[in-house]
Design a protein around this motif. Structure first.
Motif, PDB file in Angstrom:
ATOM      1  N   ASP A  63       1.067  -1.210  -0.105  1.00  0.00           N
ATOM      2  CA  ASP A  63       0.447  -0.154   0.091  1.00  0.00           C
ATOM      3  C   ASP A  63       1.129   0.924  -0.137  1.00  0.00           C
ATOM      4  O   ASP A  63       0.933   2.087   0.584  1.00  0.00           O
ATOM      5  CB  ASP A  63      -1.121  -0.077   1.273  1.00  0.00           C
ATOM      6  CG  ASP A  63      -1.535  -1.024   0.973  1.00  0.00           C
ATOM      7  OD1 ASP A  63      -2.255  -1.271  -0.221  1.00  0.00           O
ATOM      8  OD2 ASP A  63      -2.391  -1.430   2.277  1.00  0.00           O
ATOM      9  N   GLY A  64       2.000   0.770  -0.987  1.00  0.00           N
ATOM     10  CA  GLY A  64       2.953   2.619  -0.507  1.00  0.00           C
ATOM     11  C   GLY A  64       3.675   2.085   0.164  1.00  0.00           C
ATOM     12  O   GLY A  64       4.576   3.566  -0.065  1.00  0.00           O
ATOM     13  N   LYS A  65       3.778   1.280   1.048  1.00  0.00           N
ATOM     14  CA  LYS A  65       4.676   1.688   2.399  1.00  0.00           C
ATOM     15  C   LYS A  65       5.680   0.634   2.134  1.00  0.00           C
ATOM     16  O   LYS A  65       5.214  -0.151   2.746  1.00  0.00           O
ATOM     17  CB  LYS A  65       4.143   2.090   3.810  1.00  0.00           C
ATOM     18  CG  LYS A  65       4.402   2.132   5.133  1.00  0.00           C
ATOM     19  CD  LYS A  65       3.089   2.554   6.270  1.00  0.00           C
ATOM     20  CE  LYS A  65       4.144   2.139   7.260  1.00  0.00           C
ATOM     21  NZ  LYS A  65       4.746   0.655   8.018  1.00  0.00           N
ATOM     22  N   ASN A  66       6.435   1.325   2.430  1.00  0.00           N
ATOM     23  CA  ASN A  66       7.726   0.485   2.171  1.00  0.00           C
ATOM     24  C   ASN A  66       8.272  -0.243   3.781  1.00  0.00           C
ATOM     25  O   ASN A  66       8.151  -0.076   4.716  1.00  0.00           O
ATOM     26  CB  ASN A  66       8.987   1.438   2.675  1.00  0.00           C
ATOM     27  CG  ASN A  66      11.245   0.418   2.479  1.00  0.00           C
ATOM     28  OD1 ASN A  66      10.741  -0.473   2.809  1.00  0.00           O
ATOM     29  ND2 ASN A  66      11.284   1.156   1.564  1.00  0.00           N
ATOM     30  N   VAL A  67       8.057  -1.798   3.979  1.00  0.00           N
ATOM     31  CA  VAL A  67       7.431  -2.321   4.630  1.00  0.00           C
ATOM     32  C   VAL A  67       8.726  -3.125   5.187  1.00  0.00           C
ATOM     33  O   VAL A  67       9.143  -4.123   5.885  1.00  0.00           O
ATOM     34  CB  VAL A  67       6.740  -3.789   4.466  1.00  0.00           C
ATOM     35  CG1 VAL A  67       5.710  -2.519   4.260  1.00  0.00           C
ATOM     36  CG2 VAL A  67       7.328  -4.303   3.442  1.00  0.00           C
ATOM     37  N   ALA A  68      10.370  -2.295   4.345  1.00  0.00           N
ATOM     38  CA  ALA A  68      11.953  -2.717   5.197  1.00  0.00           C
ATOM     39  C   ALA A  68      11.963  -3.293   6.744  1.00  0.00           C
ATOM     40  O   ALA A  68      12.379  -4.411   7.213  1.00  0.00           O
ATOM     41  CB  ALA A  68      13.260  -2.554   5.219  1.00  0.00           C
ATOM     42  N   ASP A  69      11.603  -2.244   7.343  1.00  0.00           N
ATOM     43  CA  ASP A  69      11.660  -2.779   9.407  1.00  0.00           C
ATOM     44  C   ASP A  69      10.368  -3.408   9.832  1.00  0.00           C
ATOM     45  O   ASP A  69      10.351  -2.672  10.562  1.00  0.00           O
ATOM     46  CB  ASP A  69      12.168  -0.986   9.376  1.00  0.00           C
ATOM     47  CG  ASP A  69      13.465  -0.526   9.317  1.00  0.00           C
ATOM     48  OD1 ASP A  69      14.006  -1.785   8.986  1.00  0.00           O
ATOM     49  OD2 ASP A  69      13.045   0.648   8.616  1.00  0.00           O
ATOM     50  N   VAL A  70       9.030  -3.856   8.667  1.00  0.00           N
ATOM     51  CA  VAL A  70       7.721  -4.129   9.789  1.00  0.00           C
ATOM     52  C   VAL A  70       7.920  -6.134   9.421  1.00  0.00           C
ATOM     53  O   VAL A  70       8.834  -6.351   8.557  1.00  0.00           O
ATOM     54  CB  VAL A  70       7.032  -4.343   8.279  1.00  0.00           C
ATOM     55  CG1 VAL A  70       5.814  -4.157   9.176  1.00  0.00           C
ATOM     56  CG2 VAL A  70       7.294  -2.534   8.435  1.00  0.00           C
ATOM     57  N   PRO A  71       8.016  -6.318  10.568  1.00  0.00           N
ATOM     58  CA  PRO A  71       8.428  -7.807  11.468  1.00  0.00           C
ATOM     59  C   PRO A  71       7.389  -8.793  10.548  1.00  0.00           C
ATOM     60  O   PRO A  71       6.053  -7.650  10.429  1.00  0.00           O
ATOM     61  CB  PRO A  71       8.901  -7.952  12.151  1.00  0.00           C
ATOM     62  CG  PRO A  71       7.999  -6.511  13.154  1.00  0.00           C
ATOM     63  CD  PRO A  71       7.702  -5.316  11.910  1.00  0.00           C
ATOM     64  N   PRO A  72       7.323  -9.758   9.889  1.00  0.00           N
ATOM     65  CA  PRO A  72       6.521 -10.429   9.392  1.00  0.00           C
ATOM     66  C   PRO A  72       5.551  -9.930  10.247  1.00  0.00           C
ATOM     67  O   PRO A  72       4.504  -9.950   9.701  1.00  0.00           O
ATOM     68  CB  PRO A  72       6.924 -12.002   9.310  1.00  0.00           C
ATOM     69  CG  PRO A  72       8.469 -11.684   9.548  1.00  0.00           C
ATOM     70  CD  PRO A  72       9.145 -10.922  10.426  1.00  0.00           C
ATOM     71  N   GLY A  73       4.952 -10.453  11.325  1.00  0.00           N
ATOM     72  CA  GLY A  73       3.748 -10.744  11.879  1.00  0.00           C
ATOM     73  C   GLY A  73       3.311  -9.372  12.212  1.00  0.00           C
ATOM     74  O   GLY A  73       2.017  -9.250  12.307  1.00  0.00           O
ATOM     75  N   LYS A  74       3.573  -7.936  11.908  1.00  0.00           N
ATOM     76  CA  LYS A  74       3.304  -6.532  11.893  1.00  0.00           C
ATOM     77  C   LYS A  74       2.910  -6.738   9.946  1.00  0.00           C
ATOM     78  O   LYS A  74       2.275  -5.450  10.392  1.00  0.00           O
ATOM     79  CB  LYS A  74       4.141  -5.979  12.536  1.00  0.00           C
ATOM     80  CG  LYS A  74       4.243  -5.628  13.512  1.00  0.00           C
ATOM     81  CD  LYS A  74       3.591  -5.062  14.679  1.00  0.00           C
ATOM     82  CE  LYS A  74       3.229  -5.918  15.968  1.00  0.00           C
ATOM     83  NZ  LYS A  74       3.662  -5.601  16.701  1.00  0.00           N
ATOM     84  N   ARG A  75       3.036  -7.084   9.213  1.00  0.00           N
ATOM     85  CA  ARG A  75       2.849  -6.595   7.915  1.00  0.00           C
ATOM     86  C   ARG A  75       0.958  -7.133   7.642  1.00  0.00           C
ATOM     87  O   ARG A  75       0.637  -6.638   6.210  1.00  0.00           O
ATOM     88  CB  ARG A  75       3.565  -7.932   6.781  1.00  0.00           C
ATOM     89  CG  ARG A  75       4.855  -6.995   7.079  1.00  0.00           C
ATOM     90  CD  ARG A  75       5.963  -7.478   5.963  1.00  0.00           C
ATOM     91  NE  ARG A  75       7.724  -7.519   6.124  1.00  0.00           N
ATOM     92  CZ  ARG A  75       8.281  -7.289   5.531  1.00  0.00           C
ATOM     93  NH1 ARG A  75       7.886  -7.681   4.605  1.00  0.00           N
ATOM     94  NH2 ARG A  75       9.118  -6.696   5.950  1.00  0.00           N
ATOM     95  N   ASN A  76       0.562  -7.833   8.490  1.00  0.00           N
ATOM     96  CA  ASN A  76      -0.941  -7.889   8.237  1.00  0.00           C
ATOM     97  C   ASN A  76      -1.411  -9.414   7.224  1.00  0.00           C
ATOM     98  O   ASN A  76      -1.698  -8.443   6.145  1.00  0.00           O
ATOM     99  CB  ASN A  76      -1.058  -7.068   7.980  1.00  0.00           C
ATOM    100  CG  ASN A  76      -3.056  -6.306   9.006  1.00  0.00           C
ATOM    101  OD1 ASN A  76      -3.212  -8.249   8.438  1.00  0.00           O
ATOM    102  ND2 ASN A  76      -3.905  -6.169   8.550  1.00  0.00           N
ATOM    103  N   LEU A  77      -0.221 -10.084   6.693  1.00  0.00           N
ATOM    104  CA  LEU A  77      -0.650 -11.121   5.820  1.00  0.00           C
ATOM    105  C   LEU A  77      -0.585 -12.319   6.121  1.00  0.00           C
ATOM    106  O   LEU A  77      -0.204 -12.659   7.137  1.00  0.00           O
ATOM    107  CB  LEU A  77       0.726 -10.575   5.013  1.00  0.00           C
ATOM    108  CG  LEU A  77       1.916  -9.278   4.674  1.00  0.00           C
ATOM    109  CD1 LEU A  77       3.140 -10.210   3.634  1.00  0.00           C
ATOM    110  CD2 LEU A  77       0.623  -9.196   3.570  1.00  0.00           C
ATOM    111  N   ALA A  78      -1.024 -12.716   5.659  1.00  0.00           N
ATOM    112  CA  ALA A  78      -1.704 -14.415   6.013  1.00  0.00           C
ATOM    113  C   ALA A  78      -0.913 -15.237   4.747  1.00  0.00           C
ATOM    114  O   ALA A  78      -1.252 -15.459   3.533  1.00  0.00           O
ATOM    115  CB  ALA A  78      -3.009 -15.024   6.212  1.00  0.00           C
ATOM    116  N   MET A  79       0.215 -16.289   5.369  1.00  0.00           N
ATOM    117  CA  MET A  79       0.330 -17.044   4.788  1.00  0.00           C
ATOM    118  C   MET A  79      -0.301 -18.476   4.709  1.00  0.00           C
ATOM    119  O   MET A  79      -0.670 -19.030   6.102  1.00  0.00           O
ATOM    120  CB  MET A  79       1.973 -17.556   5.115  1.00  0.00           C
ATOM    121  CG  MET A  79       3.397 -16.494   4.650  1.00  0.00           C
ATOM    122  SD  MET A  79       4.026 -16.518   2.932  1.00  0.00           S
ATOM    123  CE  MET A  79       4.999 -18.166   3.151  1.00  0.00           C
TER     124      MET A  79
END
Ligand code: ADP
Ligand code: MG
Length: 341
Positions: A63-79
């Motif tokens: 959503d346009g935001k660089n997620v380099a420093d966002v840990p997996p659990g905080k990305r709000n994605l489901a695997m």
């Protein structure tokens, strides 16, 4: 609902560069399928999006935001993986509830979420069973439900159906397509199976050796392949590609475009050949044919036991590829040469 953008993405494992320079835009709400041969970097790309793998270089925007420093659990994605690990001693309900409890969601809200999701994936009658008493497809549904209750902004799926038998896989495919329609959430789905990719995705990303060969709709990737790799990877049996017909170029045509009977009023190529094998598939038949240009596959409903045959390919079904594999347009001279063969 979310868009994902990969910019100049590179991934090295030690000395080996698995992904040299990947640029990809995944549209919000799309069902995007990453497809390609085993080892081409599909899972690595997905794991980088999820944050499970760090890129060597490049940016990931969600959503346009660089997620380099966002840990997996905080990305709000489901695997959802091929090997979905369910807790064997817990019921279906507890398996699904587990992640919600960890997130600190209150009981009433948990129950509402679980009931809603299990209704969607058809698990409601099995809520009190343990995984050992479920079929493969039902277990896969639990894994999906567990991902769904978290209401992620993106679903990342890595060959989630590959452990299921062919029949179940076909019905789960349809369920996933329906699920996507219903949720309207972005799906990024990895598979090595081009049939699965074509039947499920609205956007196909074909990869080879860490490079995107083509990114387009299933229709365009089939009817308008941009290179010989794409032309041969998509479609069964693969496109026939002959090198000996034109100097410096190769000529391709799909097995289903080859005719046993001379077409009226259409310009066509004529090829003589000898049928080597005949595979009866049901309504249609695959013939493998020896020709002076090499082996040719024919996929048709034309039924014959004859071996020496003449085949016809309409000019409109021909593709031209340069030596480096890129697709080109025919010149008038090239077409004339082909028609005289
Ligand atoms: P795919 O999912 O398309 O089959 P992968 O993304 O799993 O391919 O792997 C791409 C390449 O990267 C392969 O050559 C694989 O051996 C290599 N690879 C993947 N993960 C690792 C790792 N953790 N360490 C070293 N090499 C890896
Ligand atoms: Mg993989």
């Amino acid at each position: 609902m979310s868009s994902i953008k990969l910019i100049g993405l590179r991934k090295d494992f030690g000395q080996e560069t698995v992904i040299p320079d990947l640029n990809l835009e995944i549209h919000d709400g799309s069902f995007t399928v990453l497809v390609g041969p085993s080892g081409c970097g599909k899972s690595t790309t997905l794991r980088i999006i999820a944050g499970l793998e760090k890129p060597t270089a490049g940016e990931i925007l969600i959503d346009g935001k660089n997620v380099a420093d966002v840990p997996p659990g905080k990305r709000n994605l489901a695997m959802v993986f091929q090997n979905y690990a369910l807790y064997p001693n817990m019921t279906v309900r507890s398996n699904i509830e587990f992640g919600l409890k960890n997130k600190g969601i209150v009981k009433k809200k948990r129950d509402a979420l679980i009931n809603e999701v299990c209704e969607i994936v058809g698990l409601s009658p099995y809520m009190e069973r343990k995984p050992g008493n479920l079929s493969g497809g039902q277990r896969q549904r639990v894994a999906l439900a567990r991902a769904m209750v978290k209401k992620p902004r993106v679903f990342l799926m890595d060959e989630p159906l590959s452990n299921l038998d062919a029949k179940l896989r076909a019905s789960m495919r349809i369920e996933l397509i329906e699920l996507h329609k219903r949720l309207q959430t972005t799906f990024v789905y990895v598979t090595h199976d081009q049939v699965e990719a074509m039947s499920m995705g609205d956007s196909i990303v074909l990869m080879n050796e860490g490079v995107i060969m083509q990114h387009s709709s299933p229709k365009a990737i089939y009817h308008d392949p941009q290179n010989v790799f794409t032309a041969r990877f998509i479609g069964t049996p693969p496109m026939n590609v002959f090198e000996g017909m034109l100097e410096d170029f190769s000529v391709g045509f799909r097995p289903e475009k080859v005719l046993f009977e001379k077409p009226e009023d259409v310009k066509h190529l004529v090829i003589n050949g000898k049928v080597i094998t005949r595979e009866q598939l049901g309504a249609t038949i695959n013939y493998s044919v020896e020709t002076k240009y090499g082996m040719m596959m024919v996929h048709t409903d034309f039924d014959t036991e004859q071996t020496k045959c003449t085949f016809y390919v309409p000019v409109s079904a021909l593709f031209l590829f340069a030596k480096d594999g890129t697709r080109c347009a025919f010149s008038d001279t090239q077409l004339k040469t082909l028609l005289k063969l």
